[in-house]
Structures are given as C-alpha cells and as structure tokens.
Design an enzyme around this catalytic site. Structure first.
Site, PDB file in Angstrom:
ATOM      1  N   CYS A 283      -1.877  11.516   0.162  1.00 55.91           N
ATOM      2  CA  CYS A 283      -2.875  11.669   1.226  1.00 55.91           C
ATOM      3  C   CYS A 283      -2.671  10.615   2.315  1.00 55.91           C
ATOM      4  CB  CYS A 283      -4.282  11.550   0.615  1.00 55.91           C
ATOM      5  SG  CYS A 283      -5.608  11.465   1.830  1.00 55.91           S
ATOM      6  N   CYS A 286      -5.800   8.647   3.357  1.00 52.49           N
ATOM      7  CA  CYS A 286      -6.132   7.665   2.310  1.00 52.49           C
ATOM      8  C   CYS A 286      -5.314   6.396   2.489  1.00 52.49           C
ATOM      9  CB  CYS A 286      -5.859   8.252   0.929  1.00 52.49           C
ATOM     10  SG  CYS A 286      -6.776   9.772   0.565  1.00 52.49           S
TER      11      CYS A 286
END
Length: 384
Positions: A283, A286
């Site tokens: 991600c 993230c």
C-alpha cells in the site's frame, strides 16, 4: 575422507613450500590407511628438512598432530552415529549424534540443526539435494563450528540477549531493536519480509530454531551478534513471563504479527486508548503515512500505537478481514477496553488528530487545556 582438511590451512601459512602436497589430497577420497601414510610421509619429509636447533618439535608439526587427533575424534563420532554402516549419516542419525554432543538443547532445536547442517553441506559441495552427509562434509561442519556445543551456546546467548521479555520468544519490537543496535534500522516493510521468511509457524514470534535460520541464511552474523552482546552486558534478570508476547513501547509505533499479541495488548492496556493501523505491505499511501503516524505516537505518549500488515500471514489476514473488517488501507481503529469506539479510513492527518482529540480522556490529552497559541504550535509539530 578429505585428508587433513583443517590442517592444510595451517600448513599453507606456516610452510607454503609443502602446502601443495596436502592440497592435492582434497580432490578425492582415499582409505584412512592410505591417507595416514601419505600424511606421515609428507610430515617426515618436511621434518628431515626442518632445522630444530634443539628447540624440540616445531610449532607447525604440533598443530598438524593436534588437528589429526581432532579429525580422528570426529571420525569415531561419525562411525558411531552411522548405525546402518552405509558410510553416510542421515538426518535422524545426525539428530542422535547431536544429542550426545549438545546437552540441554530441545529436540525441536536439534532437529532443526540437523536439517540446517545437511542443507549447508549440500550448498557447500554443490551437490544435488540430499538427505544425508558424508564424513568429509561432517568435518567441514565441525571445523566451521556449526555442530559444536560451544558455538551453539553463543547463538543461545545471543537469542537470550535479544529476548528482553524473557519469554523464550522474540517479537517484532525486539527484532526492530536488534537491527537498530546493529546499525541496520528496519523499515516496517522489511520487518514484515523478515517475519514472512523466518516465522515459519506464523505465530508472530521468532523462536530459537527460527532465530538460528537467520544465521543460516546470512541475515545475521555471529561476530556482529557478539559485538551486540558486549553492548548488552546485562541479560534479562527479571521474572520471565511466558504469556508476555509483546512489550509495547509508549511513544512509538509497535508492530505486531499475531492475534495473540493484539489480545495481550488489549488485555493489559485495556484502560488506555489503543490505536491500531491496518495496512498492507504494497500500500503506497500506507508507506507515505509511516512517518506522520510515528509523529503522532511520539506526541500522544498516553496512548498505545500499533500497526500490522494484513498480508503478513494467516493470523494478520484474519484480523484484517474478519475481526476488524477493514474496507481499505490504511484503516485506523481506536479501542478502549477491547472495544472499537471509533474508526476511519485513509491516510489523513486531520482525521487522525480529530479522532485523537475525540477519543482521549482529558487526563490523557497533553493539550486538553492548551490555548490557541499552544494548539497552533502543537499542530505545526504534527505537520498539520
């Protein structure tokens, strides 16, 4: 056998004029009697040319004799372990041999050591995958110290130094601390890769056999670990707690890789606000939010900040999809007494700050009574 494998290294340094006589024996096997005769003839030839000058036996000769005696001891152990007399020892025979030479190690560790030794022998010789080792390969392993009790005790001391909780397992925080002190700080994605590679039972913890595998795969170096031990002169001397799977550090983000760890945190720190980030290793938002999340953890020291990767193992996958039902990454969950009291999705600092101000009790909030100027400074420090 490989004739005088460990001795030839000494001769190559001490007497280069004769080292070639020994090196040529390393390329083939020969019966023990013939090997002994060849070695004795070569030693005798050198001895006649060596000027003793009344000083007694030369140092190089004493070294060779000591090594010959050591190899003879290894040969006796090997033949004793070779129960079926087929000239090789398989994994089970090696385990039984290790039991006689490494007192106190658990069967699981000995089983792992046998597998690692056979794998290393295959890798060293370039042979196809085999489930046994020959005597010459056994000599190499003994010479390298892989199967020697003293060397294993060094690994065990290193493990115990890293296991700061004293529960016989190494958690994510302890691994992070280890690499930090070794001068190799880890990003959370790298930590996840280490746990994926070495946490073979996927319980979110590294046991001793898994720790040994880090050395086998050259992720860790014993010499560097010995330096680490010197920096950590005091081993764990408190009361060991087998149920203490994780020791969270207030003021920083704590990684976890098992549901048992999360449950332990919620049980022990249930009265505090626990902030959990559900993420994925791939991600990109993230990754970009890693540094801001760390800033919030440092600023709000009265809360416990946790993070996990939903794709790290089956344990974390269950937390992500079933327990928290995370719709996107990153997702943030705010728990108190084991219950989710707030959540949101997206890498958004404003949302995170708003959630912290909402979920914290007044006595937990460091800026509960701050004036507008202090709040402005506070927000600036958080990058808001």
């Amino acid at each position: 056998m490989r004739c005088l494998t460990s001795s030839w290294g000494h001769l190559a340094v001490l007497r280069p004029d004769i080292s070639s006589k020994f090196k040529r024996h390393q390329s083939y096997r020969c019966p023990p009697a013939r090997c002994q005769k060849s070695v004795d003839e070569s030693l005798g030839s050198v001895s006649s040319r060596q000027s003793l000058g009344g000083a007694g036996i030369p140092e190089w000769r004493r070294t060779v004799d000591e090594d010959r005696a050591l190899v003879q001891q290894w040969r006796e152990l090997f033949h004793e372990a070779d129960k079926d007399g087929n000239g090789v020892i398989d994994k089970q025979e090696l385990v039984e041999l290790l039991k006689t030479t490494n007192n106190g190690l658990q069967d699981q560790t000995l089983d792992f050591l046998a597998e690692m030794a056979i794998a290393k022998a295959n890798n060293t010789t370039g042979a196809e995958e085999a489930d046994h080792i020959h005597f010459k390969e056994y000599c190499v392993l003994m010479h390298d110290g892989l199967l020697v009790e003293g060397k294993l005790q060094e690994y065990l001391r290193a493990f115990e130094a890293v296991d700061t909780s004293g529960n016989g397992l190494i958690g994510a925080n302890e691994i992070m601390d280890l690499f930090q002190k070794l001068g190799q700080p880890l990003k959370s994605e790298k930590l996840a890769k280490i746990m994926e590679d070495f946490d073979t039972d996927q319980n979110g913890q590294i046991d001793f056999s898994e720790f040994l595998n880090m050395f086998s795969d050259q992720l860790l170096d014993l010499q560097a670990m010995q330096e680490y031990l010197r920096m950590q002169p005091k081993p764990f001397d408190g009361e060991a707690r087998p149920d203490k799977l994780i020791e969270p550090r207030l003021g920083q983000v704590n990684m976890f890789f098992g549901e048992d760890e999360l449950n332990a945190i919620l049980q022990e720190y249930g009265e505090k606000l626990v902030v959990v980030e559900a993420s994925m290793t791939w991600c990109r938002p993230c990754k970009g939010f890693e540094r801001p999340f760390e800033k919030f953890a440092k600023a709000y020291e009265n809360a416990v900040f946790m993070k996990f990767f939903g794709n790290a193992n089956e344990n974390t996958k269950h937390i992500f999809t079933t327990r928290l039902k995370a719709p996107h990454t990153p997702s943030f969950y705010f728990l108190r007494k084991g219950t989710v009291i707030h959540s949101f999705t997206g890498a958004n600092k404003e949302k995170l700050e708003g959630a912290m101000q909402t979920c914290l009790l007044p006595e937990e909030n460091p800026v509960a009574n701050a004036n507008s100027f202090k709040m402005q400074v506070w927000r600036s420090n958080l990058g808001l």
